[in-house]
Scaffold this motif. Structure first.
Motif, PDB file in Angstrom:
ATOM      1  N   ASN A  88       0.799  -1.216  -0.161  1.00  0.00           N
ATOM      2  CA  ASN A  88      -0.325   0.088  -0.072  1.00  0.00           C
ATOM      3  C   ASN A  88       0.905   1.066   0.474  1.00  0.00           C
ATOM      4  N   ASP A  89       1.576   1.901  -0.858  1.00  0.00           N
ATOM      5  CA  ASP A  89       2.397   2.485  -0.947  1.00  0.00           C
ATOM      6  C   ASP A  89       1.892   4.175  -0.812  1.00  0.00           C
ATOM      7  N   ASP A  90       0.888   4.150  -1.513  1.00  0.00           N
ATOM      8  CA  ASP A  90      -0.392   5.731  -1.060  1.00  0.00           C
ATOM      9  C   ASP A  90      -0.096   5.433   0.474  1.00  0.00           C
ATOM     10  N   GLY A  91      -0.554   4.427   1.863  1.00  0.00           N
ATOM     11  CA  GLY A  91      -1.217   4.182   3.036  1.00  0.00           C
ATOM     12  C   GLY A  91       0.106   4.322   4.123  1.00  0.00           C
ATOM     13  N   ILE A  92       1.296   4.163   2.748  1.00  0.00           N
ATOM     14  CA  ILE A  92       2.747   4.187   3.262  1.00  0.00           C
ATOM     15  C   ILE A  92       3.843   5.459   3.498  1.00  0.00           C
ATOM     16  N   LYS A  93       3.360   6.490   2.049  1.00  0.00           N
ATOM     17  CA  LYS A  93       3.065   7.469   2.166  1.00  0.00           C
ATOM     18  C   LYS A  93       2.804   8.565   3.345  1.00  0.00           C
ATOM     19  N   SER A  94       1.834   8.572   3.255  1.00  0.00           N
ATOM     20  CA  SER A  94       0.728   9.059   3.839  1.00  0.00           C
ATOM     21  C   SER A  94       1.003   9.737   5.496  1.00  0.00           C
ATOM     22  N   PHE A  95       1.192   7.756   5.653  1.00  0.00           N
ATOM     23  CA  PHE A  95       1.593   6.847   7.110  1.00  0.00           C
ATOM     24  C   PHE A  95       3.036   8.325   7.042  1.00  0.00           C
ATOM     25  N   PHE A  96       3.900   8.007   6.951  1.00  0.00           N
ATOM     26  CA  PHE A  96       5.557   9.565   6.939  1.00  0.00           C
ATOM     27  C   PHE A  96       4.829  10.797   7.070  1.00  0.00           C
ATOM     28  N   GLN A  97       4.232  11.062   6.226  1.00  0.00           N
ATOM     29  CA  GLN A  97       3.666  12.289   6.463  1.00  0.00           C
ATOM     30  C   GLN A  97       3.906  13.232   7.467  1.00  0.00           C
ATOM     31  N   GLU A  98       2.396  12.193   7.879  1.00  0.00           N
ATOM     32  CA  GLU A  98       1.356  12.882   9.261  1.00  0.00           C
ATOM     33  C   GLU A  98       3.068  12.265  10.723  1.00  0.00           C
ATOM     34  N   VAL A  99       3.763  11.448  10.648  1.00  0.00           N
ATOM     35  CA  VAL A  99       4.163  11.026  11.635  1.00  0.00           C
ATOM     36  C   VAL A  99       5.564  11.738  11.318  1.00  0.00           C
ATOM     37  N   HIS A 100       6.081  12.531  10.150  1.00  0.00           N
ATOM     38  CA  HIS A 100       7.140  13.472   9.716  1.00  0.00           C
ATOM     39  C   HIS A 100       6.790  14.624  10.908  1.00  0.00           C
ATOM     40  N   GLU A 101       5.507  15.161  10.399  1.00  0.00           N
ATOM     41  CA  GLU A 101       4.663  16.171  11.105  1.00  0.00           C
ATOM     42  C   GLU A 101       4.942  16.495  12.564  1.00  0.00           C
ATOM     43  N   LEU A 102       4.482  15.422  13.335  1.00  0.00           N
ATOM     44  CA  LEU A 102       4.648  14.516  15.050  1.00  0.00           C
ATOM     45  C   LEU A 102       6.228  14.879  15.100  1.00  0.00           C
ATOM     46  N   TYR A 103       7.106  14.296  14.481  1.00  0.00           N
ATOM     47  CA  TYR A 103       7.882  14.506  14.766  1.00  0.00           C
ATOM     48  C   TYR A 103       9.239  15.773  14.501  1.00  0.00           C
ATOM     49  N   ILE A 104       8.401  16.220  13.823  1.00  0.00           N
ATOM     50  CA  ILE A 104       8.675  18.067  13.450  1.00  0.00           C
ATOM     51  C   ILE A 104       8.552  19.154  15.341  1.00  0.00           C
ATOM     52  N   LYS A 105       7.145  18.111  15.781  1.00  0.00           N
ATOM     53  CA  LYS A 105       6.074  18.707  16.666  1.00  0.00           C
ATOM     54  C   LYS A 105       7.579  18.570  18.157  1.00  0.00           C
ATOM     55  N   THR A 106       7.554  17.348  17.467  1.00  0.00           N
ATOM     56  CA  THR A 106       9.022  16.855  19.292  1.00  0.00           C
ATOM     57  C   THR A 106       9.548  17.509  18.784  1.00  0.00           C
ATOM     58  N   ILE A 107      10.551  17.649  17.961  1.00  0.00           N
ATOM     59  CA  ILE A 107      12.161  18.186  17.691  1.00  0.00           C
ATOM     60  C   ILE A 107      11.960  19.799  18.503  1.00  0.00           C
ATOM     61  N   LEU A 108      11.051  20.338  17.602  1.00  0.00           N
ATOM     62  CA  LEU A 108      10.630  21.627  18.817  1.00  0.00           C
ATOM     63  C   LEU A 108      10.621  22.525  19.834  1.00  0.00           C
ATOM     64  N   ASN A 109      10.125  20.840  20.577  1.00  0.00           N
ATOM     65  CA  ASN A 109       9.556  20.767  21.775  1.00  0.00           C
ATOM     66  C   ASN A 109      10.743  21.691  22.444  1.00  0.00           C
ATOM     67  N   PRO A 110      10.918  22.679  23.398  1.00  0.00           N
ATOM     68  CA  PRO A 110      12.391  22.804  24.320  1.00  0.00           C
ATOM     69  C   PRO A 110      12.898  22.569  24.978  1.00  0.00           C
ATOM     70  N   LEU A 111      12.504  21.171  25.363  1.00  0.00           N
ATOM     71  CA  LEU A 111      12.527  20.627  26.621  1.00  0.00           C
ATOM     72  C   LEU A 111      13.028  18.934  25.524  1.00  0.00           C
ATOM     73  N   TYR A 112      13.316  18.791  24.682  1.00  0.00           N
ATOM     74  CA  TYR A 112      13.432  17.891  24.378  1.00  0.00           C
ATOM     75  C   TYR A 112      15.220  18.028  22.957  1.00  0.00           C
ATOM     76  N   LEU A 113      16.379  17.014  24.327  1.00  0.00           N
ATOM     77  CA  LEU A 113      17.380  17.240  23.342  1.00  0.00           C
ATOM     78  C   LEU A 113      18.074  16.359  22.236  1.00  0.00           C
ATOM     79  N   PRO A 114      18.377  17.882  21.002  1.00  0.00           N
ATOM     80  CA  PRO A 114      18.134  16.641  19.534  1.00  0.00           C
ATOM     81  C   PRO A 114      18.555  16.121  20.340  1.00  0.00           C
ATOM     82  N   GLY A 115      18.601  14.560  18.940  1.00  0.00           N
ATOM     83  CA  GLY A 115      19.554  13.298  18.719  1.00  0.00           C
ATOM     84  C   GLY A 115      19.174  12.099  20.134  1.00  0.00           C
TER      85      GLY A 115
END
Length: 135
Positions: A88-115
């Motif tokens: 399911n390439d379309d579903g996998i791509k959508s999964f990746f895009q939404e997890v990427h957004e979630l990841y960006i929100k996580t790393i923008l948290n000032p309490l998160y240490l990068p890496g």
């Protein structure tokens, strides 16, 4: 239908910062280690492909038996890798895009240490919900 899926986020320094078994197939005792081995073995292929294309979603980059490794590379060279047995390439791509957004929100948290590892239960719950939705 039972599916095998293992999701991992690997930092630009090849350090895993998040791992989750998100499939609905019955879990075997040694399957987690096998899935990690397959995903980490694919990192060299991903490294070579990331520099040859401008696409973020690299689709299927490696295969092992009936399992496929799909990869999404962020602008910061963080790799979102999914080991799965679905087509399911379309579903996998959508999964990746939404997890990427979630990841960006996580790393923008000032309490998160990068890496550092992502240990947030909220992040884990959201990733698993997205996996059920799209995979």
């Amino acid at each position: 239908m039972a599916t095998t899926a293992c999701f991992i986020i690997v930092s630009r320094n090849n350090i895993p910062i998040y791992e989750a078994e998100v499939g609905s197939a019955a879990k075997r005792e040694d399957s987690a280690q096998l899935h990690q081995f397959i995903l980490h073995a694919s990192l060299d292929i991903v490294q070579d492909l990331a520099w040859t294309t401008s696409a973020m979603f690299l689709k299927a980059v490696d295969r092992f038996n009936d399992l496929v490794v799909s990869v999404y590379v962020t602008a910061g060279h963080t790799r979102l890798m999914l080991l799965h047995d679905s087509r399911n390439d379309d579903g996998i791509k959508s999964f990746f895009q939404e997890v990427h957004e979630l990841y960006i929100k996580t790393i923008l948290n000032p309490l998160y240490l990068p890496g550092s590892r992502i240990t947030s239960s909220h992040f884990d719950t959201k990733v698993r919900a997205l996996a059920r939705k799209y995979l």
